[in-house]
Design a protein around this motif. Structure first.
Motif, PDB file in Angstrom:
ATOM      1  N   ASP A  90      -3.119   9.831  -5.764  1.00  0.00           N
ATOM      2  CA  ASP A  90      -4.161   8.733  -5.773  1.00  0.00           C
ATOM      3  C   ASP A  90      -3.113   7.659  -4.500  1.00  0.00           C
ATOM      4  OD1 ASP A  90      -5.680   9.795  -7.614  1.00  0.00           O
ATOM      5  OD2 ASP A  90      -4.061   8.335  -8.964  1.00  0.00           O
ATOM      6  N   TYR A  91      -4.350   6.583  -4.176  1.00  0.00           N
ATOM      7  CA  TYR A  91      -4.271   5.366  -2.925  1.00  0.00           C
ATOM      8  C   TYR A  91      -3.541   4.471  -4.187  1.00  0.00           C
ATOM      9  CZ  TYR A  91      -6.493   6.443   1.139  1.00  0.00           C
ATOM     10  OH  TYR A  91      -7.271   6.655   2.251  1.00  0.00           O
ATOM     11  N   SER A  96      -8.038   9.801  -4.719  1.00  0.00           N
ATOM     12  CA  SER A  96      -8.229  10.381  -3.522  1.00  0.00           C
ATOM     13  C   SER A  96      -9.026  11.455  -2.903  1.00  0.00           C
ATOM     14  CB  SER A  96      -7.136  10.656  -2.050  1.00  0.00           C
ATOM     15  OG  SER A  96      -5.804  11.355  -2.679  1.00  0.00           O
ATOM     16  N   GLY A 136      -3.335   8.896   0.602  1.00  0.00           N
ATOM     17  CA  GLY A 136      -1.891   7.999   0.331  1.00  0.00           C
ATOM     18  C   GLY A 136      -2.464   6.656   1.275  1.00  0.00           C
ATOM     19  N   ALA A 137      -2.429   5.890   1.011  1.00  0.00           N
ATOM     20  CA  ALA A 137      -2.891   4.809   1.708  1.00  0.00           C
ATOM     21  C   ALA A 137      -1.431   4.584   2.582  1.00  0.00           C
ATOM     22  CB  ALA A 137      -3.019   3.590   0.611  1.00  0.00           C
ATOM     23  N   LEU A 152      -7.558  -0.549   2.788  1.00  0.00           N
ATOM     24  CA  LEU A 152      -6.718   0.367   3.056  1.00  0.00           C
ATOM     25  C   LEU A 152      -7.725   1.435   4.248  1.00  0.00           C
ATOM     26  CD1 LEU A 152      -5.916   0.370  -1.180  1.00  0.00           C
ATOM     27  CD2 LEU A 152      -5.427  -0.955   0.692  1.00  0.00           C
ATOM     28  N   SER A 208       1.682   5.048  -1.888  1.00  0.00           N
ATOM     29  CA  SER A 208       0.860   6.587  -2.939  1.00  0.00           C
ATOM     30  C   SER A 208       1.188   7.037  -4.058  1.00  0.00           C
ATOM     31  CB  SER A 208       0.437   7.703  -2.242  1.00  0.00           C
ATOM     32  OG  SER A 208       1.628   8.211  -1.486  1.00  0.00           O
ATOM     33  N   ALA A 260       1.057  -1.381  -0.077  1.00  0.00           N
ATOM     34  CA  ALA A 260      -0.222   0.388   0.418  1.00  0.00           C
ATOM     35  C   ALA A 260       0.889   1.172   0.195  1.00  0.00           C
ATOM     36  CB  ALA A 260      -0.923  -0.171   1.340  1.00  0.00           C
ATOM     37  N   GLY A 268      -5.599   5.421   5.306  1.00  0.00           N
ATOM     38  CA  GLY A 268      -4.967   6.556   5.020  1.00  0.00           C
ATOM     39  C   GLY A 268      -5.359   8.017   4.987  1.00  0.00           C
ATOM     40  N   THR A 305      -5.040   1.620  -8.491  1.00  0.00           N
ATOM     41  CA  THR A 305      -4.640   3.707  -7.859  1.00  0.00           C
ATOM     42  C   THR A 305      -6.169   3.689  -7.496  1.00  0.00           C
ATOM     43  OG1 THR A 305      -4.636   4.654 -10.311  1.00  0.00           O
ATOM     44  CG2 THR A 305      -2.677   4.114  -8.813  1.00  0.00           C
TER      45      THR A 305
END
Length: 204
Positions: free
Chosen positions: A161-162, A181, A186-187, A200, A151, A149, A202, A178
């Motif tokens: 993005d995650y 977000s 970010g995760a 996930l 970003s 996990a 974040g 991805t």
């Protein structure tokens, strides 16, 4: 720092390679053979001449005494270790971020070691369309392999993005996804669900 069930201090320890002014810890796990393993990175902020940052793996016993330590550095000046898991063989899988192209692009770096911290393999992961990819956590995947996990900074939108990356037991990339977000997210952690999926968490 180790504390008891009431939060009272049992022991405190500091770990730092010779010649390095500063280290940062990111995650610690219990090892099946006893003791603990911790991942972080060397951060020689005030060292002169400047020294690159490297992954830093510390193996300690139940009392916090060091059994061994290892540093892992690439050609990059910024190798940031962020998470680890123990492998079925008793070694460790380490994950973090490294720089490529003179700091302009960040990539995910994964290292697998044996029980003594000797590198078995390592691999970096990049994706077109993303300037900076960072890894913050790693977990065993359903079936086999690992999920990572982190970003991913999209270009040219500038959104973060995650990122969820699946790799095989030998490090080959299996899939990458991805999740927008809507900003600078970010995760930070990934968890296996009993329903054979992943959860996930974040920032946004």
């Amino acid at each position: 720092v180790k504390v008891n069930s009431m939060g009272d201090t049992v022991w405190t320890r500091r770990y730092r390679p010779p010649g390095i002014s500063r280290t940062e810890g990111a995650k610690i796990i219990a090892a099946t053979s006893g003791g603990y393993a911790a991942i972080g990175f060397t951060d020689p902020l005030f060292d002169m001449p400047p020294i690159p940052k490297d992954f830093y793996l510390v193996r300690i016993d139940e009392n916090g005494d060091s059994l061994w330590t290892r540093t892992y550095g690439s050609d990059s000046d910024e190798d940031i270790g962020t998470s680890l898991c123990e492998t079925a063989a008793g070694g460790f899988i380490l994950v973090g971020t490294t720089e490529t192209q003179q700091g302009l692009i960040g990539a995910i770096w994964v290292i697998e070691t044996d029980t003594d911290g000797v590198v078995l393999w390592d691999s970096t992961y990049e994706a077109p369309g993303f300037l900076l990819q960072q890894a913050f956590d790693i977990s065993p995947a359903w079936g086999s392999g690992w999920v990572i996990a982190g970003s991913a900074d999209a270009w040219p939108s500038g959104d973060t993005d995650y990122l969820l990356l699946g790799i095989g037991p030998d490090g080959h990339s299996l899939w990458r996804t991805t999740y927008p977000s809507g900003g600078l997210g970010g995760a930070r952690r990934v968890f296996k669900q009993q329903s054979f999926g992943y959860l996930l968490v974040g920032t946004v």
